[in-house]
Write a protein that holds these residues in place. Structure first.
Motif, mmCIF file in Angstrom:
data_model
loop_
_atom_site.group_PDB
_atom_site.id
_atom_site.type_symbol
_atom_site.label_atom_id
_atom_site.label_comp_id
_atom_site.label_asym_id
_atom_site.label_seq_id
_atom_site.Cartn_x
_atom_site.Cartn_y
_atom_site.Cartn_z
ATOM 1 N N VAL A 20 53.733 6.981 160.843
ATOM 2 C CA VAL A 20 54.919 6.947 161.711
ATOM 3 C C VAL A 20 54.472 6.514 163.095
ATOM 4 C CG1 VAL A 20 56.323 8.664 160.504
ATOM 5 C CG2 VAL A 20 54.705 9.427 162.229
ATOM 6 N N VAL A 21 55.313 5.744 163.743
ATOM 7 C CA VAL A 21 55.043 5.303 165.123
ATOM 8 C C VAL A 21 56.133 5.886 166.015
ATOM 9 C CG1 VAL A 21 54.829 3.325 166.666
ATOM 10 C CG2 VAL A 21 53.947 3.175 164.326
ATOM 11 N N CYS A 22 55.714 6.518 167.111
ATOM 12 C CA CYS A 22 56.687 7.151 168.001
ATOM 13 C C CYS A 22 56.199 7.059 169.446
ATOM 14 C CB CYS A 22 56.900 8.613 167.615
ATOM 15 S SG CYS A 22 55.416 9.635 167.780
ATOM 16 N N ASP A 23 57.076 7.423 170.372
ATOM 17 C CA ASP A 23 56.639 7.490 171.767
ATOM 18 C C ASP A 23 56.006 8.860 172.029
ATOM 19 O OD1 ASP A 23 58.716 9.342 172.208
ATOM 20 O OD2 ASP A 23 60.123 7.733 172.723
ATOM 21 N N ARG B 60 57.909 12.288 171.585
ATOM 22 C CA ARG B 60 58.198 12.806 170.241
ATOM 23 C C ARG B 60 56.934 13.187 169.477
ATOM 24 N NH1 ARG B 60 62.603 8.389 169.810
ATOM 25 N NH2 ARG B 60 64.534 9.594 170.041
ATOM 26 N N TYR B 61 55.781 12.871 170.006
ATOM 27 C CA TYR B 61 54.521 13.086 169.287
ATOM 28 C C TYR B 61 54.311 14.553 168.897
ATOM 29 C CZ TYR B 61 49.536 13.995 168.711
ATOM 30 O OH TYR B 61 48.326 14.454 168.255
ATOM 31 N N GLY B 62 54.517 15.465 169.823
ATOM 32 C CA GLY B 62 54.277 16.883 169.557
ATOM 33 C C GLY B 62 55.128 17.403 168.405
ATOM 34 N N LYS B 63 56.397 16.992 168.399
ATOM 35 C CA LYS B 63 57.311 17.445 167.345
ATOM 36 C C LYS B 63 56.891 16.912 165.979
ATOM 37 C CE LYS B 63 61.053 19.367 165.699
ATOM 38 N NZ LYS B 63 61.095 20.836 165.538
ATOM 39 N N ALA C 10 64.276 12.334 160.564
ATOM 40 C CA ALA C 10 65.527 11.681 160.984
ATOM 41 C C ALA C 10 66.344 12.616 161.870
ATOM 42 C CB ALA C 10 66.328 11.259 159.755
ATOM 43 N N ASP C 11 66.421 13.906 161.486
ATOM 44 C CA ASP C 11 67.170 14.886 162.281
ATOM 45 C C ASP C 11 66.533 15.091 163.655
ATOM 46 O OD1 ASP C 11 68.883 15.197 160.163
ATOM 47 O OD2 ASP C 11 68.021 17.099 159.470
ATOM 48 N N ALA C 12 65.200 15.162 163.667
ATOM 49 C CA ALA C 12 64.491 15.461 164.916
ATOM 50 C C ALA C 12 64.496 14.292 165.896
ATOM 51 C CB ALA C 12 63.050 15.863 164.604
ATOM 52 N N THR C 13 64.643 13.064 165.372
ATOM 53 C CA THR C 13 64.555 11.890 166.246
ATOM 54 C C THR C 13 65.860 11.088 166.289
ATOM 55 O OG1 THR C 13 63.744 10.422 164.480
ATOM 56 C CG2 THR C 13 62.093 11.696 165.707
ATOM 57 N N CYS C 14 66.942 11.697 165.778
ATOM 58 C CA CYS C 14 68.253 11.021 165.720
ATOM 59 C C CYS C 14 68.150 9.666 165.014
ATOM 60 C CB CYS C 14 68.821 10.825 167.130
ATOM 61 S SG CYS C 14 69.055 12.372 168.017
ATOM 62 N N GLY C 15 67.305 9.630 163.993
ATOM 63 C CA GLY C 15 67.169 8.411 163.197
ATOM 64 C C GLY C 15 66.339 7.322 163.852
ATOM 65 N N GLN C 16 65.682 7.636 164.964
ATOM 66 C CA GLN C 16 64.929 6.624 165.713
ATOM 67 C C GLN C 16 63.543 6.353 165.109
ATOM 68 O OE1 GLN C 16 66.211 4.974 168.667
ATOM 69 N NE2 GLN C 16 68.012 5.806 167.650
ATOM 70 N N VAL C 17 63.005 7.310 164.334
ATOM 71 C CA VAL C 17 61.657 7.162 163.770
ATOM 72 C C VAL C 17 61.737 7.239 162.248
ATOM 73 C CG1 VAL C 17 59.344 8.189 163.617
ATOM 74 C CG2 VAL C 17 60.551 8.156 165.810
ATOM 75 N N GLU C 18 61.042 6.298 161.589
ATOM 76 C CA GLU C 18 61.030 6.277 160.131
ATOM 77 C C GLU C 18 59.593 6.260 159.609
ATOM 78 O OE1 GLU C 18 63.258 2.963 158.706
ATOM 79 O OE2 GLU C 18 65.197 3.813 159.279
ATOM 80 N N VAL C 19 59.409 6.862 158.441
ATOM 81 C CA VAL C 19 58.093 6.864 157.803
ATOM 82 C C VAL C 19 57.888 5.545 157.067
ATOM 83 C CG1 VAL C 19 56.669 7.954 156.020
ATOM 84 C CG2 VAL C 19 58.096 9.379 157.512
ATOM 85 N N GLU C 20 56.714 4.946 157.259
ATOM 86 C CA GLU C 20 56.351 3.751 156.506
ATOM 87 C C GLU C 20 55.307 4.124 155.453
ATOM 88 O OE1 GLU C 20 54.373 -0.705 156.998
ATOM 89 O OE2 GLU C 20 54.489 0.621 158.741
#
Length: 209
Positions: A139-142, A145-148, A188-198
């Motif tokens: 997963v790639v995030c800013d 959101r990393y800690g969560k 999806a819930d934690a990031t409002c759908g902004q982050v997806e698993v590849e």
């Protein structure tokens, strides 16, 4: 192929004496028949002066099973050694049971018990483990959101393998396929759908539990 299998974790050896005959059980994880044969030849060279070097091995790829009585009466050595692997469900492993004859005949039943025991203690010394197929993911995030995500992944059954920090954060992990749906929903819930698993691949990992 199955999504899980048993093998041994590492090289192991153990020995015992039965009516003055010395038995040494060796076991090692292997992936190919060539690796198994190389290990057998190594032990035969080491114990060139032994009375017998009995062996058996099972390889997942091609469902290969081989054994040798190495001069013991037929059915009293190689087959019992192979049976120990098969009844334990262990594969990708080779066993060698070396015997130094002590002058007292053990009889057919005694040989079967002795070689079975030699294989068993060698296998136990090599530590039986379960390998489970898992999906390799990232997963790639800013940074906000990393800690969560770092805590969510293990909570949902994932195991983090690596984390790379650049202008964003990439978390690499593996997880069993049946657990991915639950993780996807929570991310999806934690990031409002902004982050997806590849999902990038699948691989067998050792279950340390």
């Amino acid at each position: 192929m199955s999504s899980s299998y048993k093998t041994v974790k590492e090289y192991g050896e153990a020995e015992f004496v039965e009516k003055r005959s010395r038995f040494i059980g060796y076991c090692k994880p292997v992936k190919t028949e060539e690796d198994a044969i190389a290990f057998i030849n190594e032990k035969k060279s080491k114990h060139w002066d032994a009375t017998h070097n009995v062996y058996a091995y099972c390889i997942r790829e091609g469902n290969i099973k081989r054994y040798s009585d190495d001069g013991e009466p037929q059915g009293t050595a190689g087959i019992p050694t192979l049976d120990v692997l098969q009844k334990s469900g262990v594969t990708d492993a080779v066993v060698v049971v070396t015997r130094y004859f002590g002058g007292i005949l053990l009889g057919g039943g005694g040989l079967v018990r002795a070689y079975s025991h030699g294989a068993k203690i060698g296998m136990e010394a090599a530590k039986v483990v379960t390998m489970e197929e898992s999906l390799i993911c990232s997963v790639v995030c800013d940074y906000t959101r990393y800690g969560k995500l770092q805590s969510l992944i293990p909570e949902c059954g994932g195991i983090i393998d690596d984390t790379q920090f650049t202008d964003c954060v990439e978390i690499k992990f593996h997880i069993r396929e049946e657990m991915l749906g639950g993780l996807n929903k929570k991310i999806a819930d934690a990031t409002c759908g902004q982050v997806e698993v590849e999902v990038t691949d699948s691989k067998f990992f050792m279950n340390e539990c």
